[in-house]
Design an enzyme around this catalytic site. Structure first.
Site, PDB file in Angstrom:
ATOM      1  N   ILE A 189       0.818  -1.219   0.000  1.00 46.41           N
ATOM      2  CA  ILE A 189       0.000   0.000   0.000  1.00 46.41           C
ATOM      3  C   ILE A 189       0.849   1.265   0.000  1.00 46.41           C
ATOM      4  CG2 ILE A 189      -1.998  -1.072   1.097  1.00 46.41           C
ATOM      5  CD1 ILE A 189      -1.091   0.028   3.756  1.00 46.41           C
ATOM      6  N   MET A 196      12.933   4.146   3.226  1.00 46.61           N
ATOM      7  CA  MET A 196      13.554   3.139   4.069  1.00 46.61           C
ATOM      8  C   MET A 196      12.784   1.835   4.109  1.00 46.61           C
ATOM      9  SD  MET A 196      14.492   5.589   7.303  1.00 46.61           S
ATOM     10  CE  MET A 196      14.619   4.177   8.384  1.00 46.61           C
ATOM     11  N   VAL A 212       5.416  -0.484   2.911  1.00 55.12           N
ATOM     12  CA  VAL A 212       4.261  -0.643   3.793  1.00 55.12           C
ATOM     13  C   VAL A 212       3.264  -1.594   3.133  1.00 55.12           C
ATOM     14  CG1 VAL A 212       2.436   0.518   5.073  1.00 55.12           C
ATOM     15  CG2 VAL A 212       4.598   1.696   4.654  1.00 55.12           C
ATOM     16  N   ASP A 219      10.140  15.725  10.212  1.00 57.32           N
ATOM     17  CA  ASP A 219       9.738  15.617   8.805  1.00 57.32           C
ATOM     18  C   ASP A 219       8.260  15.945   8.642  1.00 57.32           C
ATOM     19  OD1 ASP A 219      10.136  15.199   6.126  1.00 57.32           O
ATOM     20  OD2 ASP A 219       9.892  13.030   6.217  1.00 57.32           O
TER      21      ASP A 219
END
Length: 769
Positions: free
Chosen positions: A21, A26, A29, A138
């Site tokens: 998804i 890094m 998902v 972030d």
């Protein structure tokens, strides 16, 4: 990504990976199903090429540890963290929604009500994270999910780190460049105020439809963040209220000291604006003017011939420059202005005249020498003025920091903190002292949360860096205690301290219960429940988690099942901890041969079960069974491991129950699970009673047998007479048309012909009367 290696797998015997998804720098998902709790979840798995890098692994696990500390309705929840040989992953709640970036791309510029609605929720998430020492680093629209009910959740604390005194960025300024704070862009120290800067940029984009800075490269954008100079939002969207514009630009101040010091402080102003959208804020001036900004302004004024102005609207709003738009002093005779309209800034008469002077042509005097002399004088005056201003600024800085007076360098005067709201204290204004909390107490004078006393007292002298202890009011003491707060997720000590602070003679009572979601040792719930009224002397029962309940169940019989089917059956019965081992077996590959526990045995569902499966097929050579009794042939096959044996009885002159043909030739190597068909004789046809011919001697005849002409390779010929082998595996060359054989017998007989061990046909032989 149908060929993704994780899709279809069951991680740790619990999480079934369904689909991809999302993909980040890094990790990937996945959408997954938790078989233990039967719910859909999101699983973030560290990418393979990074899992070998210890630095990336450290950052990935730093994320999981950081987010696991957070529990807030505006922050994505983390359920589980795992490090195993299979993968490094984090299990999170699955959110049904879109990112704020997608929402903005769909709707374009947002109105101020939507901007305020989303911003307050993001600020609340940051307030919670910052209170636990976590900086997101972030904040951007891509990391904010908008749910269908309009609420938002901040996601991806992928580069969040615990704040500490040594927390500096030495390798790179992290975060997306369009939302990065100036200190991040410079690789400097990052704290909670960096998140507030990024939130200000997100609010700017929501209100204007564009980021404040853009460029051809990330470096170009980062430099703009460092230098500032973003246009006022109202020049791009004249419908933005002045108070909201002030909040945005204060959050976007270049100097962290000029921003909101905490998310709580920013939330306070957002709430004030929500209650009164026409409000304009009066941000107090700083006493220590930023020397660097003043020097830049001085340089600009010398180059352009106009009075110095703040470099950015953020500095003008946030308080770096002494003048504020909200409290701007009018230049006579113009009337006072509290808010700019559109993109035009009010200009004073003095400034207008100076601009005219700067643009007015200079009359040339006669003689080149005189012009040069005037130019030299002008430059000298400008240089002397600059030196004088710099000297004054240095003097002020030294004066404010006690650098001019050696006798006072080691002591400072205690400031007056009484009356201020403790949670909103701007500690950056008091760098020379350490403010520490003292005991809280009720007060009839000071409202709850305000400082009612301090030690030492204001204006006393203390050593540089000394402590000032402040005593915070709990408000007026009332007969009724407040409603109980939500203690879920607190430690036992934190819950105990909360009850002690209330000073209502409350009696804490701790109980332990099982809970699938709350970690062991943390509060699950209270009685009375959150929001209920407390009474003095009341017993408050606090339930602490013992972790998931230990359940027992019978082990289902999965022997003989396919491996994946067996795993699913075990999981449906609660057994999700297992290990698969292979072993030699005559069963088909991946067929379950046995378990490490007994079938139907009642066990704790957390017990590890070893599932033994067949490692593949076993092959054996088929023996020659023709001419053997059926029982003998079946035993011989069974001893070799052949279990699938079929019998086809047929009329044949051979002795009854004798094998006269087999479906697979002798000597062929096959899987022992392959079926073998044996053709067994029903016995010869009934004949006339024996006559005197039976006593006649045997006669010898020669029989010519036709051979197949389609063979391209040599083959074996076998001929049997009444079950007796006459010709045994005679090699025949291709192209041979016939074969003559000598036979002996009486009356009428039958021969069986085999080609390469396979039955070919039966022929009649007449031995004469």
């Amino acid at each position: 990504m149908d060929n993704d290696k994780y899709i279809g797998r069951l991680l740790d015997g619990r999480y079934e990976i369904l689909e991809v998804i999302g993909t980040g720098g890094m990790a990937v998902v996945y959408k997954a199903r938790c078989h233990r709790l039967n719910r859909l979840v999101a699983i973030k798995i560290l990418k393979d090429d990074l899992s070998q890098d210890e630095e990336f692994r450290r950052r990935f696990h730093a994320e999981s540890q950081a987010v696991a500390m957070l529990s807030h309705p505006n922050i994505m929840s983390v359920y589980d963290v795992s490090t195993s040989d299979e993968a490094d992953y984090i299990v999170m709640e699955l959110i049904d929604g879109i990112t704020l970036k997608q929402y903005m791309e769909k709707k374009g510029t947002l109105n101020w009500k939507e901007t305020l609605h989303f911003s307050m929720q993001i600020a609340k998430a940051l307030e919670h994270a910052h209170s636990r020492g976590i900086v997101h680093r972030d904040i951007k629209p891509h990391n904010v999910m908008v749910l269908k009910n309009g609420s938002v959740k901040v996601t991806d604390f992928g580069i969040a780190r615990i704040m500490s005194k040594s927390n500096t960025l030495t390798k790179e300024a992290l975060g997306s460049v369009h939302y990065i704070s100036p200190e991040q862009a410079k690789g400097g120290r990052v704290d909670a105020r960096s998140d507030l800067y990024s939130l200000g940029v997100v609010m700017y984009e929501m209100m204007t439809g564009r980021a404040p800075y853009d460029g051809e490269s990330p470096v170009a954008v980062a430099i703009q963040h460092i230098n500032g100079g973003a246009p006022m939002p109202s020049t791009l969207n004249p419908n933005i209220p002045g108070g909201l514009e002030q909040i945005i630009m204060k959050a976007m101040s270049i100097n962290p000291d000029d921003r909101y010091s905490t998310a709580t402080e920013m939330l306070y102003d957002l709430e004030e604006f929500r209650k009164n959208p026409s409000i304009l804020f009066d941000f107090k001036d700083k006493s220590d003017v930023d020397a660097a900004v003043m020097l830049n302004n001085l340089k600009a004024s010398q180059e352009r011939g106009i009075p110095a102005q703040p470099r950015t609207t953020a500095e003008r709003i946030a308080g770096v420059h002494p003048q504020r738009p909200a409290q701007a002093r009018p230049a006579a005779p113009q009337p006072q202005r509290t808010r700019r309209e559109g993109g035009n800034r009010p200009v004073s008469n003095r400034e207008t005249e100076m601009r005219r002077s700067a643009n007015r042509p200079i009359r040339r005097e006669r003689g080149e020498e005189r012009d040069n002399r005037n130019r030299t004088v002008t430059i000298a005056i400008a240089v002397c003025s600059a030196i004088a201003v710099v000297a004054i600024l240095i003097f002020l800085v030294l004066l404010l920091n006690g650098g001019l007076f050696g006798n006072n360098a080691q002591v400072v005067e205690v400031p007056n903190l009484i009356g201020q709201i403790y949670e909103k204290l701007d500690r950056t204004k008091y760098p020379n002292i350490e403010i520490v909390p003292g005991d809280r107490a009720f007060s009839d004078t000071y409202e709850e949360g305000r400082i009612m006393d301090q030690s030492p007292k204001p204006k006393e002298q203390i050593p540089l860096g000394g402590q000032v202890r402040v005593y915070v009011s709990m408000g007026k003491e009332q007969d009724e205690l407040p409603v109980i707060a939500d203690l879920r997720g607190m430690t036992q000590d934190a819950a105990q301290n909360y009850l002690n602070v209330l000073k209502g003679d409350l009696i804490p009572q701790f109980e332990q219960i099982n809970d699938d979601e709350v970690k062991e040792g943390l509060v699950v719930k209270t009685e009375p429940a959150k929001g209920e009224q407390l009474q003095k002397g009341q017993t408050v029962t606090i339930y602490l988690s013992m972790g998931p309940e230990i359940k027992k169940n019978k082990v289902p019989n999965v022997i003989g099942k396919d491996k994946n089917t067996a795993i699913a059956i075990l999981a449906n019965n609660g057994f999700v901890t297992y290990r698969v081992e292979t072993e030699e077996s005559r069963e088909a590959k991946d067929t379950v041969t046995r378990l490490s526990v007994q079938t139907n045995e009642t066990l704790d569902v957390t017990t590890e079960i070893v599932i033994y499966v067949s490692e593949g097929t076993v092959r054996e050579r088929v023996p020659n069974l023709v001419g053997k009794n059926y029982d003998q042939a079946q035993k011989e096959l069974n001893d070799l491991g052949f279990q699938k044996i079929s019998v086809v009885p047929e009329e044949n002159p051979a002795e009854k129950d004798m094998v006269f043909r087999q479906s697979i030739s002798a000597g062929v190597e096959i899987d022992v699970t392959t079926e073998i068909v044996l053709y067994v004789s029903d016995g010869p046809k009934e004949t006339e009673p024996p006559t005197t011919e039976a006593t006649e001697p045997e006669k010898t005849v020669y029989k010519t047998i036709s051979l197949p002409m389609d063979r391209k390779n040599p083959y074996k010929l076998t001929i049997m007479l009444e079950g007796k082998t006459i010709v045994d595996d005679q090699e025949i060359q291709p192209g041979t048309a016939s074969y003559a054989v000598q036979l002996s017998g009486r009356g009428t007989g039958y021969i069986e012909i085999y080609i390469d061990g396979e039955y070919n046909r039966t022929e009649k032989v007449d031995f004469g009367g």
